[in-house]
Design a protein around this motif. Sequence first.
Motif: not given
Length: 915
Positions: A182-191, A208-212, A217-227
Amino acid sequence: MEEYSFAKSTDVDISVHVRIASLDGPYDPPPLSTLLQRPDLRFIGSNTSPYSDLYVTVQLWADSKPWTVPVQTAYKSFKNARVWNEWLELPISISTLPQSSQLAITVWDVSPTGGPGAKGHAIPFGGTTIPVFDKDGVLQRGQQRCCIYRHKEADPYSSSTTPSSPPPKRSRTPTGRLAGQVPTADEVELERLETLFKKHEVGEIPRVDWLDQMVFRAVEKKRQEVEASAKLALKASRSLKGKHSTREGVAEQDGGDGSDDHGSKHTLIVEFQRFDFPIVYTDFEYSPTPISFMPQQSMAGGNVNLKPPPEVQFGPGINGVENGLEGDDVNAPPLIRIYDPEVGQKDNPAESKHRRLVRSHRTGVLDRDLKPNAKIRDELNTIMSYGPTQELKGEEVDLVWKFRHHLTKDKRALTKFVKSVNWQDLNESRQAVQILPKWTEIDVDDALELLGPTLDNPAVRAYAVDRLRESDDDELLLYLLQLVQALKFEKISSDDSTQDSSLAKFLISRATKNLVLGNYLHWYLMVECDDRSPDQSKDHQKLFAKVEYDFMSELMQVPDGPERRKILLRQGELITVLSKISKDVRFSREDRPRKAQRLKKMLADPKNELTSFDPPLPLPLDPSVSVVSVYPEDAMVFKSSLFPLLINFKTTEGKKYPVIFKTGDDLRQDQLVIQIISLMDRLLQKENLDLRLTPYRILATSPTAGVVQFIPSISLAAAWAKHKGSILAYLRTNNPDATAELGVRSAAMDTYVKSCAGYCVITYLLGVGDRHLDNLLLTPDGHFFHIDFGYLLGRDPKPFAPAMKLCREMIEGMGGPSSRLFTKTFKQYCQTAFTTLRKQSNLILNLFALMVDANIQDIKLEPDKAVLKVRERFALGVSEEEAIRGFEAVVSESVGSVGAVVIDRIHDLMQGLRA
């Protein structure tokens, strides 16, 4: 289905580019226990610093073979992350890529002590292999995340062990969790975010370059935490079960390689080129294999190592297995089509071998003394009597070649000898060229045959041109139209010169010395240059443009050349003005009287510069006549759908020269017919037979315009109506003589009978169609002639039309079908004219053969049959007596033809309805 736009890879002529973006992954230095066992690991750059200096190499491979040399990134010193952001260009175009192309990407580390896979001081940090085209054959585009296999160089072979996206042994989620858990909520969000990233890559989500950057960076940090959390959960699960992976422990000792179970800790971000449309792989379409004409090697003698039969393969453009049987039987056995290289060969191999044996060059010296016996001499005479369109049989070809030295005394034999030569054989062609100067001087008709489309040997064509040099300018003018078309068969180089063409040099040389020849050569060339129809190739347009340019250049070298060139330019300006006036009158929405008034006003307008020509201008239609102005008050518009203009020019002698100017019609076919009529008239006069023909002048000035000489006359329909159904009454009114036969002056009646006979024979031989009383004209002094040659070579828009136009109105002008003038004089003239022209049939057939590639309406319909249709009218396949009897039968059938009467009445009815 929705519309789908894409581009073909073969159309994208751009080099392959790939951007090496960054390398992601944790810093896992080896444990101290490992360093004690292997001290060499402490000197590897990636083991000493989390941001050591690395570089990347990229090489294109396909089908387990390298297609390019490797390219690498420039040196870069990393501080906080391993980021290159460098575009690499591979030395290969996208259009030449095979579908199996893949990029072998290797990240290189530095080690002073070397190691496994080391190249000097460089050892592989890790490698990956990514295909250039995806599984659907679409070129990769945008960012791609490639799995890095630690301590391995990229495996570029077809079954790569370092795929960028390896198939997992056990299904895992993007975070590494095993399927079924069963995936966690963070894993579902990451997918969910991963799916959105893919849409962002293809442009479905606005950038939108500045927002992208913030989101990345936020998604990469989230991925590292989930991994990290998934890794801890996996270790806890394994410790509880007591099943530690041996390979994983070894990997940790080697530096943390987790690639064996496809769960690599390091990822290389690369980016492909982006295009507005998907690039779909397409292969080149190769032309079928050329037929080989090389003689097979002999298998005779000695021991021959027989090879096994070749494997059967399908040739280019040949279907493999298909249900090719007729009918709807789906269970029918499949048909396999095998490529046969012998299909399409022009020569029979057995005949070619026989010809080489018969024409052995060792007997060439002996052939000079060969003399034919009586039987062979008769066979040769039969061959010499063949027409220009008749093909020689194999034994006839060998016979002519064998007695070629004996035949040099017969001028008729040269064209037959040229046909018997195998021009692909260098030795044979050299012998043929050497014997040409020894031949008796040939006639002009044979020289024209040598300039036809079937022979392209420069020496033979030059020999034919040398014969034409002996013709005077008047005779050359009769063939000039065909000689211009014969330029298409010349080997003219691709540069801006025609010096390689003997015919082009000859025409230019003669045209610069004669005003009339130069005038017609210029206009014949200009019409071909202006022809933009699909039937005129661009190569031919360039060819005629080269000849025209060289003619103008040569003209400037003669004393009166600049003045003559100025005359040609002034003629072009005159034709341009008349074309504009004709189009304005034609397209004006007025009745014919108002069109005539408009025409007179435009001719008198000083802006058009037609009221005075200073100095006098030679007419393009007839350069022997110089004009000084036009008579605007005498202009007229004819009753026709194209509204031709009648314009009277004033000559230097003060006389009127009326012409008809037409736009919207191609006059080249009429021009050809009038040229042939002029030639036939000259041939008949050489035999002291003057049939009082009226070959008026026609000049096509463009593919849609032209000038026609106007002959004051009246149509038979108008004369018949004006004089109560009697052509004889018209002749009697204009040429009264009470003492003469039928009350018509003898000279006028003689002219009428002769011209009727001449045009009946000529229009029959040329197969002129659509003959009715409105295009049969008669002058007051008795000259009868035809106009409007829109149908040729037997074509006729009306059914059951007679082969010869000899209507009862024409016969009535001679006194009726039982009169002496018709039964004896007219028929005798017809028979004499037919036999005279039949003797000169070779010349006429060769002239038509030179026009097969001309853009003439009725010739281009069936160019291969045009000459045969004329030949059929001459009845060359039978004796002269049989031909005369056949011609007399044609005359008799035309006299009693009911179809001709019906056609004339229907035409009169249609003309009345139009009026």
